[in-house]
Design a protein around this motif. Sequence first.
Motif, short mmCIF file in Angstrom:
data_model
loop_
_atom_site.label_atom_id
_atom_site.label_comp_id
_atom_site.label_asym_id
_atom_site.label_seq_id
_atom_site.Cartn_x
_atom_site.Cartn_y
_atom_site.Cartn_z
N ARG A 11 0.86 -1.18 0.00
CA ARG A 11 0.00 0.00 0.00
C ARG A 11 0.89 1.23 0.00
O ARG A 11 2.02 1.20 0.49
CB ARG A 11 -0.91 0.02 1.24
CG ARG A 11 -2.01 -1.01 1.24
CD ARG A 11 -2.96 -0.82 2.43
NE ARG A 11 -2.34 -1.21 3.69
CZ ARG A 11 -2.47 -2.42 4.24
NH1 ARG A 11 -3.17 -3.35 3.62
NH2 ARG A 11 -1.89 -2.70 5.38
N ASP A 12 0.37 2.31 -0.54
CA ASP A 12 1.10 3.57 -0.56
C ASP A 12 0.09 4.68 -0.31
O ASP A 12 -0.89 4.80 -1.08
CB ASP A 12 1.79 3.77 -1.92
CG ASP A 12 2.71 4.98 -1.95
OD1 ASP A 12 2.41 5.97 -1.24
OD2 ASP A 12 3.70 4.96 -2.68
N VAL A 18 -5.57 1.95 -4.52
CA VAL A 18 -5.14 0.63 -4.96
C VAL A 18 -4.34 -0.07 -3.87
O VAL A 18 -3.67 0.57 -3.05
CB VAL A 18 -4.29 0.74 -6.26
CG1 VAL A 18 -3.00 1.52 -6.01
CG2 VAL A 18 -4.01 -0.61 -6.87
N GLU A 19 -4.45 -1.40 -3.84
CA GLU A 19 -3.70 -2.24 -2.91
C GLU A 19 -3.32 -3.52 -3.64
O GLU A 19 -4.09 -4.03 -4.46
CB GLU A 19 -4.58 -2.56 -1.68
CG GLU A 19 -3.96 -3.51 -0.68
CD GLU A 19 -4.88 -3.74 0.52
OE1 GLU A 19 -5.12 -2.77 1.27
OE2 GLU A 19 -5.38 -4.86 0.68
N LEU A 136 5.77 -2.64 -6.71
CA LEU A 136 6.62 -3.14 -5.63
C LEU A 136 8.04 -2.58 -5.67
O LEU A 136 8.83 -2.83 -4.76
CB LEU A 136 6.68 -4.67 -5.68
CG LEU A 136 5.35 -5.40 -5.43
CD1 LEU A 136 5.46 -6.86 -5.82
CD2 LEU A 136 4.95 -5.27 -3.96
N SER A 137 8.37 -1.85 -6.72
CA SER A 137 9.73 -1.35 -6.92
C SER A 137 9.94 -0.01 -6.20
O SER A 137 9.04 0.51 -5.53
CB SER A 137 10.02 -1.18 -8.41
OG SER A 137 9.32 -0.04 -8.92
N GLN A 138 11.13 0.53 -6.39
CA GLN A 138 11.46 1.84 -5.82
C GLN A 138 11.24 2.98 -6.82
O GLN A 138 11.74 4.08 -6.62
CB GLN A 138 12.93 1.82 -5.35
CG GLN A 138 13.22 0.81 -4.27
CD GLN A 138 12.39 1.05 -3.03
OE1 GLN A 138 12.28 2.18 -2.54
NE2 GLN A 138 11.79 -0.02 -2.49
N GLN A 139 10.51 2.72 -7.88
CA GLN A 139 10.26 3.76 -8.86
C GLN A 139 9.38 4.87 -8.25
O GLN A 139 8.75 4.68 -7.21
CB GLN A 139 9.60 3.18 -10.11
CG GLN A 139 10.50 2.19 -10.86
CD GLN A 139 9.95 1.87 -12.23
OE1 GLN A 139 9.71 2.77 -13.04
NE2 GLN A 139 9.77 0.58 -12.51
N SER A 140 9.34 5.99 -8.93
CA SER A 140 8.60 7.14 -8.43
C SER A 140 7.10 6.87 -8.41
O SER A 140 6.59 6.00 -9.15
CB SER A 140 8.87 8.37 -9.30
OG SER A 140 8.31 8.19 -10.59
N THR A 141 6.39 7.62 -7.59
CA THR A 141 4.94 7.49 -7.53
C THR A 141 4.31 7.79 -8.89
O THR A 141 3.36 7.12 -9.31
CB THR A 141 4.36 8.43 -6.47
OG1 THR A 141 4.92 8.09 -5.19
CG2 THR A 141 2.84 8.31 -6.40
#
Length: 271
Positions: A11-12, A18-19, A136-141
């Motif tokens: 989650r973000d 979205v989840e 799930l990655s470290q990419q930008s929002t």
Amino acid sequence: MSSLCSPLFWRDPRMPHVELRVIHDAREICYAPHSHEHWSLGAVTAGRSTFQYGEATYSIRAGDLVLMNPHWVHACNPVSGEAWAYLMLYVDTPWLTELRFKAGLLSSPDWLDFTTAVVSEPRLYANYQHMAACLLSQQSTAEKQATLVNYLLEVMHALEPASDSETRRIPEGLQAVADYLNTHAGCDISLEQLCRFSGYSTGHLIRAFKQHYGLTPHAYLINRRVQLGQHELKQGKTIAAAALDAGFNDQPHFQRTFKRLVAATPNQYRQ
């Protein structure tokens, strides 16, 4: 339970619509029949399982996508203990409705169910995995949001929504009962109250409600309370506070019921 068996919930707070749930080994994960407020799209990533959806049962395997309309009762469980794994995307229904409407896929800004339950299409499956990996990655929002929207629009264009004649029509009295349960789920509600409220006899209400909603009024209420518990946990509430706010008499009862319907403990869901 090992880390492979334990569910991962992504989650973000910057993407509250979205989840994503990730399960690497679902052999011991069993769901009781339940429903969600949101629209759900899953991908079987390994093995086989049985998908019960409405009145139909499907045998699904790696490479299949499964779709669940809001409030449709379903359950997905392993086949004779065989290993299987999956990803599950939960999408806020009003947000997805607006996306479909703005894309010209709906004639009005009102939700319309899909007739499709299972999709076996390699391109959509591969793109699902790409979308999930991006979340799930470290990419930008911004990159995650664009990837998600592009994929959902691809799926929406590939699916046919139900026609007006195929849309489930709920009798007004039963809809009023469901609305009452949704609004007062955290309160004590007796079957006698619902009968007085709706004008149905006890037996008629139970039979008719289950026919249209897939659950008895009591099971629907419990399902709704678990949904409230999920919402409270996502807001950072303690398990004890979430249990109380959702209408459960005690925390152990909440934990047992939560695990039966969500196939995860409240603590796993909070993490």
